[in-house]
Enzyme design. Structure first.
Site, PDB file in Angstrom:
ATOM      1  N   ILE A 175       0.856  -1.196   0.000  1.00  0.00           N
ATOM      2  CA  ILE A 175       0.000   0.000   0.000  1.00  0.00           C
ATOM      3  C   ILE A 175       0.887   1.239   0.000  1.00  0.00           C
ATOM      4  CG2 ILE A 175      -1.897   1.187   1.156  1.00  0.00           C
ATOM      5  CD1 ILE A 175      -2.334  -1.343   2.845  1.00  0.00           C
ATOM      6  N   LYS A 191       5.802   1.183  13.012  1.00  0.00           N
ATOM      7  CA  LYS A 191       5.145   1.715  11.806  1.00  0.00           C
ATOM      8  C   LYS A 191       4.283   2.926  12.143  1.00  0.00           C
ATOM      9  CE  LYS A 191       5.246  -2.784   9.538  1.00  0.00           C
ATOM     10  NZ  LYS A 191       4.547  -4.083   9.484  1.00  0.00           N
ATOM     11  N   GLY A 211       4.935  -9.744   2.281  1.00  0.00           N
ATOM     12  CA  GLY A 211       5.067 -10.673   1.168  1.00  0.00           C
ATOM     13  C   GLY A 211       6.128 -10.183   0.209  1.00  0.00           C
TER      14      GLY A 211
END
Lengths: 433, 433
Positions: free
Chosen positions: A138, A207, A304
């Site tokens: 994203i 994050k 991923g």
């Protein structure tokens, strides 16, 4: 189109590094169309050159010595996908000193040293991009810093750790325990052998520190983030969530009201209709609220090999466009504001509280009186007998909004009440009022 | 920080223009922090200077003559929020010839003349940015062209028209008719007095032409988009959708397989669990599929004064950053590919078909035989008596995937069958197989 190639060095050839090599190999035509130059991976740093790798990687020159990349003057950009903090920081600093642009997927590094490294890049007229460090596929960093640059952002709320989201999804759907699901997540490669950073919320907190620094133009360190992980989430908690119409997620919230900031990561109950309640498995999503734009949401794979590599190589494209225009090194912006953080008196929230109480006359009155004394009222309340415990009953309730400080006082007082065996669990509730 | 101001001209001071003025006024501090210069709206073009406006706009210099903006050498950037195509195109071309950067929210203009205007801007070394033209507050143009620049995008699927999404949401939730809901949408300002562009799908088709040109680096004109609006959607269709577990949305799809493109806008049935099925009211959302990143989704307000203005002013920030670095005029990229479009033989889809048939022996067999002859099989099928029609019954079915060409032949054959009174409606079904 310049015929010249751009030579890049890969620090690391694990999951993400292999993805980067794959995208550069398979998307070369569209990449060079955008930037007018062919991308060549000159060399990749690995721990063990002899390790067996996929055969399509056999053309790649490997080295076990970082100097072969950092000190090679033909390498113009370095892609850091090796992870770790201190050793990696030194390599990134050396690369910047050698006037190499750096792209990193390393949230640990950026949360700890981002501000210093970005300033150094700025001084060296180098780009330091880190889109891949938060929410993998994203493009949330770019969205905050460019797409919504005109707005004043007031709240960022997100599921930014795929491991814990996978685990909570499986625990909720199938009434399974933390330990059972952790084992499965480790077998599937969604969780590390040492799952601490994920399950204790540290990864998500890093994050959120990165996102909130950027969104509020205020320095936010990992120490400024209040963190609670998912280890203590029980199947009983999840069953009550379901019964009351909530979904439990590990939610990061960064909020700014009248100049005051709160950043937290904790397991949180969301009404089932909340957009983040419907983000399942290893997916990530970030809700961004701005004064002008209102509510927007960005959803996608949070980790991923290829999703993360997409973010890395998109950053490389941005570096190369800047090189073409000779304008690298502008990514750093001095924070506009100093950070003032809210105290627990100033933070309001609804809470879910689960109590074990003695099943006798007067208990209910004693408990509800204590809530009344603290001026905390209920939105929902259940009392049920406790399984396998003849003496005990369970009271589960959701409060209306109250300050965190008051709730903490109330929890201490509840634990001291003779009618109460213990506070079994409590969680914040978001999006309900 | 340069102390110099940047003077901009506003072409238009309607809903979006007022939003732009508001954001520039209220976010001046954070804006000038990013770009080192103060933004000043030098002048705004309006149709009628005497029209009564909100009092906070009274400082703004108004003009009824576009030359006062286009020919003013102190104005460095022009914000086009007046709408319309031909007259506006001339103004934008003149502004570019005067070396002014242009920001536009005009999807009609960009869908019709985007490629020419972007080339002209490139030749003039001017920026021409148009983030606000698609999906208002969602920075989807930037996401496709930068955030996902490393990926090969294979499919864009979205709800890109807020008016029709509002209408279909209300029609579905309350079993109301198109005409009834249109009237309400007009009263609330969600639909124009002449709703043609929205309800006939033209607005959405223009946005899909813009997005697919960009995503596939292939020129896509509005004529290349197959379009069907929502006028013929009936409450009966929506009731059957509900019964069968679908939600109807006006969906734009742009797809590329093996070099061949399909772009379409039409009312489409989505399984209730599909992410786009849960985008309600005037909200927009765009799903982007990439070979590497997989599935991502971007959600937010598709229109409205401040959300759209956020996109406009974020574009202005990008223009100003480029000015600072002296690198304006790079936004145009020659398409990498020529566009080849799929024929109806090559497009596969599931279909929802609703038939009125004569309620007598042999009808069902005749209908199902015809499907079998066309090699079209069913996933779901219902037969019900038709209300207030003693002779007729209703057959509602969802096919498995078949080519659009075959479905069209089948629909003609069904209409000719003596057992069939008429094909009452048919829609594509997405996300089911």
């Amino acid at each position: 189109m310049e015929e010249r190639e751009i030579q890049v060095g890969l620090l690391g050839l694990g999951t993400v590094g292999t993805g980067v090599a794959s995208i550069i190999k398979h998307h070369q035509e569209t990449l060079s169309h955008q930037i007018g130059r062919k991308i060549v991976i000159k060399r990749a740093l690995v721990k063990d050159k002899k390790k067996v790798r996929e055969s399509w990687l056999s053309n790649l020159e490997l080295t076990e010595n970082a100097n072969d990349i950092i000190e090679d003057p033909s390498i113009e950009a370095v892609i850091e996908v090796m992870g770790g903090i201190e050793e990696t920081r030194l390599l990134v600093e050396r690369a910047l000193k050698e006037k190499k642009h750096v792209i990193t997927a390393n949230k640990d590094l950026m949360a700890e040293h981002g501000s210093t490294l970005l300033q150094m890049a700025n001084e060296q007229k180098c780009d330091l991009f880190y889109e891949a460090s938060v929410a993998g596929g994203i493009p949330i960093i770019r969205t905050i810093s460019e797409g919504l640059s005109a707005d004043k952002l007031t709240k960022i709320m997100g599921i930014v750790n795929g491991t814990t989201n996978y685990m909570l999804t499986k625990m909720s759907a199938n009434n399974r325990t933390f330990d059972d699901v952790l084992l499965e997540a480790q077998e599937l490669g969604y969780a590390e052998a040492d799952p601490t950073a994920d399950v204790d919320g540290i990864d998500a907190a890093r994050k959120m520190a990165i996102l909130s620094s950027l969104a509020f133009s205020s320095p936010v360190q990992i120490e400024d983030v209040s963190v609670k992980g998912i280890r203590q989430v029980s199947d009983v908690d999840l069953a009550f969530c379901q019964q009351l119409g909530y979904t439990m997620k590990l939610i990061g919230v960064a909020q700014k009201d009248e100049g005051q900031i709160e950043v937290r990561v904790e397991p949180t109950l969301l009404p089932n209709a909340h957009p983040l309640a419907n983000v399942h498995n290893e997916f990530n999503a970030v809700l961004v609220h701005g004064e002008a734009v209102g509510e927007t949401m960005f959803y996608g794979p949070g980790a991923g090999s290829l999703p993360t590599a997409t973010a890395v190589v998109s950053d490389l494209v941005a570096v190369m466009k800047n090189m073409q225009r000779r304008v690298n090194g502008y990514s750093y912006q001095t924070p506009l504001f100093q950070s003032t953080f809210k105290t627990e008196d100033e933070i309001q929230s609804q809470y879910f509280i689960r109590l074990h109480v003695y099943d006798r006359a007067g208990t209910f009155a004693a408990v509800t009186n204590l809530f009344a004394q603290h001026d905390v009222s209920f939105e929902k309340l259940l009392q049920l007998p406790l399984e396998n415990q003849t003496e005990l009953a369970e009271i589960v309730l959701v409060t209306h909004s109250s300050s965190v400080a008051i709730i903490k006082k109330l929890l201490i007082a509840l634990n001291q009440l003779s009618a109460v065996d213990k506070v079994a669990s409590y969680y914040r509730v978001e999006g309900g009022e």
